[in-house]
Scaffold this active site. Structure first.
Site, PDB file in Angstrom:
ATOM      1  N   GLN A  70      -4.564  -1.374   9.655  1.00 45.14           N
ATOM      2  CA  GLN A  70      -4.517  -2.713   9.057  1.00 45.14           C
ATOM      3  C   GLN A  70      -5.108  -3.736  10.036  1.00 45.14           C
ATOM      4  O   GLN A  70      -4.700  -3.814  11.190  1.00 45.14           O
ATOM      5  CB  GLN A  70      -3.053  -3.075   8.723  1.00 45.14           C
ATOM      6  CG  GLN A  70      -2.888  -4.390   8.003  1.00 45.14           C
ATOM      7  CD  GLN A  70      -3.502  -4.402   6.606  1.00 45.14           C
ATOM      8  OE1 GLN A  70      -3.327  -3.473   5.831  1.00 45.14           O
ATOM      9  NE2 GLN A  70      -4.243  -5.460   6.289  1.00 45.14           N
ATOM     10  N   ASP A 126     -11.223   3.301   4.059  1.00 40.42           N
ATOM     11  CA  ASP A 126     -11.613   1.893   3.965  1.00 40.42           C
ATOM     12  C   ASP A 126     -13.134   1.733   4.009  1.00 40.42           C
ATOM     13  O   ASP A 126     -13.647   0.649   3.711  1.00 40.42           O
ATOM     14  CB  ASP A 126     -11.015   1.121   5.156  1.00 40.42           C
ATOM     15  CG  ASP A 126      -9.833   0.253   4.760  1.00 40.42           C
ATOM     16  OD1 ASP A 126      -9.681  -0.025   3.548  1.00 40.42           O
ATOM     17  OD2 ASP A 126      -9.073  -0.143   5.663  1.00 40.42           O
ATOM     18  N   LYS A 144       0.838  -1.205   0.000  1.00 43.60           N
ATOM     19  CA  LYS A 144       0.000   0.000   0.000  1.00 43.60           C
ATOM     20  C   LYS A 144       0.873   1.256   0.000  1.00 43.60           C
ATOM     21  O   LYS A 144       0.608   2.216  -0.722  1.00 43.60           O
ATOM     22  CB  LYS A 144      -0.949  -0.004   1.213  1.00 43.60           C
ATOM     23  CG  LYS A 144      -2.092  -0.992   1.051  1.00 43.60           C
ATOM     24  CD  LYS A 144      -2.848  -1.237   2.347  1.00 43.60           C
ATOM     25  CE  LYS A 144      -3.900  -2.331   2.135  1.00 43.60           C
ATOM     26  NZ  LYS A 144      -4.537  -2.788   3.382  1.00 43.60           N
TER      27      LYS A 144
END
Ligand code: NAD
Length: 298
Positions: A98, A121, A54
């Protein structure tokens, strides 16, 4: 019938180019790059690989990447304090924590601490509610990537029968919401669904997000169906292999003879997830700075 292969890797590459263009325009207008902060707690090997990928993709798109690492035994308060600092930092447009988090942490509480305007997200309750009610917000990256591939392949989805298999908050449920918004007739199937093959057989669109290697057999599919395989499963290594093969939730070889189009694993949905994360970060930067952007063209 031999199915067309839906090349998610190529589509994701084009999306990343469009993101890089709007990121450069943002930098000229705002005097700074769009910024994505990624937080990794602990040393989970797979998570480390995802976070590194990422960060690299963020920089390649011309955006700023801020990586924060906490030890596996960090108290939850330390993570919440970091999220609060990132919420307040004007250089940070998107925040990604994460998952999974270590057991001493409450994932729901951590996600709830992320400012919805920086929740790229789309995991906060605020953004889930916005998706469910058709308000603008942030949509989870994997299902939004699947929708983009479907629209690219099929154009207008209205009236099509869609079956989503798997009801997780990060893939299955938001996927069903997006397909509902696109005017499909949606069935959300899961582990308690009765006669899953019969349910899948009526679908023009199948999205598989279960996490069981090659579970969906060719004879479950309606001929010509469009199949999006979200699953990423590693098989045990065959003789002579050091690592097992990666496969999806669909029997790719069999399904390729029945479906109209299908995503491969790897190279289908996987590359879309990071590309959409970059897209959502660019969108967050424009929204947070109050600069106009044609989001539908991204
Ligand atoms: P999850 O474990 O949270 O959810 C799995 C879902 O599958 C559950 O809702 C469950 O009801 C359903 N299920 C389990 N067994 C079933 C069965 N026998 N029949 C029907 N349904 C069944 O998983 P998730 O986080 O949604 O991920 C699903 C898969 O997608 C995993 O393989 C994961 O690795 C993969 N994934 C890929 C990406 C990507 O970028 N390509 C992103 C997220 C997840």
């Amino acid at each position: 019938m031999v199915a067309d292969i839906i090349d998610g890797k190529a589509f994701a590459g084009r999306l990343r180019e469009r993101v890089a263009t709007v990121a450069a325009r943002f930098e000229r207008a705002a005097g700074r790059k769009p910024g994505l902060a990624v937080v990794l707690v602990g040393e989970d090997a797979a998570s480390r690989v995802y976070v590194a990928a990422k960060g690299k993709a963020t920089i390649e798109a011309g955006m700023a990447s801020f990586e924060h690492r906490l030890p596996a035994d960090a108290p939850q308060g330390e993570l919440l304090a970091l999220v609060a600092r990132l919420n307040a930092d004007p250089a940070v447009d998107g925040i990604l924590v994460q998952l999974p988090l270590p057991p001493q942490m409450d994932e729901a509480a951590v996600i709830a601490a992320i400012a919805p305007a920086k929740d790229v997200d789309g995991f906060t309750v605020e953004n889930a509610g916005r998706l469910a009610t058709g308000l603008p917000g942030f949509v989870p990256c994997t299902p939004l990537g699947c929708l983009m591939l479907l629209k690219d392949r099929l154009g207008d989805l209205s009236g099509l029968e869609a079956v989503v298999i798997g009801r997780s908050n990060i893939v299955g449920k938001p996927m069903a919401q997006l397909l509902t918004q696109a005017s499909c007739t949606v069935t959300l199937a899961h582990s308690r669904t009765r006669d899953l093959p019969a349910v899948v057989r009526r679908a023009d669109i199948v999205v598989a997000a279960v996490g069981r290697p090659e579970m969906i057999a060719a004879d479950w599919l309606k001929p010509g169906a469009t199949v999006i395989d979200v699953g990423i499963n590693r098989l045990p290594p065959a003789e002579g292999e050091s690592r097992g093969r990666l496969v999806g939730d669909v029997d790719f070889a069999g399904a390729s003879a029945v479906a109209g189009a299908i995503t491969p694993v790897p190279g289908g949905v996987g590359p879309m997830t990071i590309a959409v994360l970059l897209r959502n970060t660019a969108v967050a930067a424009y929204r947070n700075a109050g600069i106009a952007l044609d989001e539908n063209a991204l």
